[in-house]
Design an enzyme around this catalytic site. Sequence first.
Site, PDB file in Angstrom:
ATOM      1  N   SER A   1       0.961  -1.395  -0.183  1.00  0.00           N
ATOM      2  CA  SER A   1      -0.011   0.145  -0.250  1.00  0.00           C
ATOM      3  C   SER A   1       0.755   1.201   0.162  1.00  0.00           C
ATOM      4  O   SER A   1       0.550   2.359  -0.613  1.00  0.00           O
ATOM      5  CB  SER A   1      -0.894  -0.006   0.852  1.00  0.00           C
TER       6      SER A   1
ATOM      7  N   ARG B   1       1.735   4.553  -3.360  1.00  0.00           N
ATOM      8  CA  ARG B   1       1.662   5.868  -2.473  1.00  0.00           C
ATOM      9  C   ARG B   1       3.076   6.927  -3.220  1.00  0.00           C
ATOM     10  O   ARG B   1       2.951   7.840  -3.201  1.00  0.00           O
ATOM     11  CB  ARG B   1       1.586   5.913  -1.239  1.00  0.00           C
TER      12      ARG B   1
ATOM     13  N   GLY C   1      -6.495  -3.807  -8.683  1.00  0.00           N
ATOM     14  CA  GLY C   1      -6.996  -2.015  -7.803  1.00  0.00           C
ATOM     15  C   GLY C   1      -6.243  -1.370  -8.052  1.00  0.00           C
ATOM     16  O   GLY C   1      -6.616  -0.464  -8.434  1.00  0.00           O
TER      17      GLY C   1
ATOM     18  N   SER D   1     -14.855   1.485  -1.894  1.00  0.00           N
ATOM     19  CA  SER D   1     -13.445   1.489  -1.288  1.00  0.00           C
ATOM     20  C   SER D   1     -12.374   2.312  -1.276  1.00  0.00           C
ATOM     21  O   SER D   1     -13.136   3.417  -2.198  1.00  0.00           O
ATOM     22  CB  SER D   1     -12.678   1.020  -2.634  1.00  0.00           C
ATOM     23  N   SER D   2     -11.968   2.850  -0.355  1.00  0.00           N
ATOM     24  CA  SER D   2     -11.243   3.748   0.195  1.00  0.00           C
ATOM     25  C   SER D   2     -10.355   4.067  -1.406  1.00  0.00           C
ATOM     26  O   SER D   2      -9.926   5.183  -1.030  1.00  0.00           O
ATOM     27  CB  SER D   2     -10.426   3.436   1.342  1.00  0.00           C
TER      28      SER D   2
ATOM     29  N   ASP E   1      -8.528  -6.856   4.734  1.00  0.00           N
ATOM     30  CA  ASP E   1      -7.584  -8.110   3.923  1.00  0.00           C
ATOM     31  C   ASP E   1      -6.784  -8.948   4.784  1.00  0.00           C
ATOM     32  O   ASP E   1      -6.739 -10.169   4.499  1.00  0.00           O
ATOM     33  CB  ASP E   1      -6.270  -7.260   2.958  1.00  0.00           C
TER      34      ASP E   1
ATOM     35  N   LYS F   1     -12.722  -8.713  -3.901  1.00  0.00           N
ATOM     36  CA  LYS F   1     -11.581  -8.502  -4.131  1.00  0.00           C
ATOM     37  C   LYS F   1     -10.628  -9.212  -5.430  1.00  0.00           C
ATOM     38  O   LYS F   1     -11.737  -9.821  -6.153  1.00  0.00           O
ATOM     39  CB  LYS F   1     -11.027  -8.438  -2.443  1.00  0.00           C
TER      40      LYS F   1
END
Length: 430
Positions: free
Chosen positions: A22, A26, A96, A167-168, A309, A336
């Site tokens: 994650s 980013r 995703g 979804s964030s 998750d 997912k």
Amino acid sequence: MKSVIIRPGPLNGKVKIPPSKSLSHRAVIAAGLSNGECCIDNISMSEDIIATCDIMEKLGVNIKQLPNSLNVCGKGKLRLAHDKTVSNELQCNESGSTLRFLIPISMLTGEKIIFNGKSKLVQRTLKPYYDIFDKQNIKYTTSNGNLPLIVEGSLKPGIFEIRGDVSSQFITGLIYSLPLLDGDSTVKISTKMESIGYIDLTLDVLSKFGVKIQNNNYREFKIKGNQHYNKRNYRVEGDFSQAAFYLAAGVLGGEVECMDLNMESLQGDRVIVDIIKEMGGSITIKDGILKASKSDLKGTIIDASQCPDLVPIVAVLAALSEGTTEIINAGRVRIKESDRLKAMATELNKIGAEVIEREDSLLIHGKPCFNGGVVSSWNDHRIAMAMAIASIRCTQKLIIEDSGAVKKSYPSFYEDFKSLGGKVNERTMG
């Protein structure tokens, strides 16, 4: 199709947890939006991260891969490269995060872009973006709502209303791109916000790269326009969602020490430590190392709304705990890489567990061990890894079909499994 054969047995020893996927997404994107060279240290080139890097390069960012790090050189503005070797199709493969983060970011170019993907990503919803495109009269076409998505036009600053329970990733994509527009914007959350931890990661990375977002209790985000990303170096911390598998391995049988984790991390999946402790698991922290030791686990109620998750590995723990466990508020995991509620219920029941699948939850009656046999990964990295950990408490060997799915996020998973004493043999099925 690759499969692995795992013979039951405890895992023991130390394992360096791979960097957070994650945070890697980013950091690469933020560095690419800056003007200058950034070093992103401690990064693993999983299939998802490769997808994000490939697209950022197509958008004009120079990325050089070094051992365990990336040099990312942004130019302050994205431009779709136009030559005979580069098309306007951006291939997200099965990621995703790549797709949902980069749709609004790619629109900073103002050019016609085609987004495509593979496997189940083709069908994963993008409706929150379609609603925004409709409101702003942005031209786009889809295949009955699925990929490929062809979008032409730029986002305009303004007020964006978006659900917080789908979804964030949609919210992250917006608040990465809106600060670069010529005008101020507000993102309003129209439902309860789920996966808050992922929003915290986004805000933290943006802040480190010099972008300011005003967070009004996760109900709305005020975003000043005409901001700039500052170049900086960034080290990616270890991934708690991946550590969860080896922490589970420790409490199920053996003693496993997980290294390179930030105990002050903003990662929502850090809650795995609390979940295991609540179930009676022994986890200690010393010198920044988390140690999980064999324990007698008890059933409990686990709310998955903020940590979707973790559902696959928590289901394995629950199936080997005394009593009954409910994993609730987990409906989102059906969309997912696989339908993870159905996948975990199906595969665990194949090997002797007692799992009842409900609309948005799992009801699990624990047993002391599993039988073993043949299971499928559903082409889902987290299902493959969860079932590998389940092998620890099988009475017979466990065969995991399509085991190569782990490359999506944790390419070295089986090597680390072996380093802890796991007995794994790979084979190719014709």
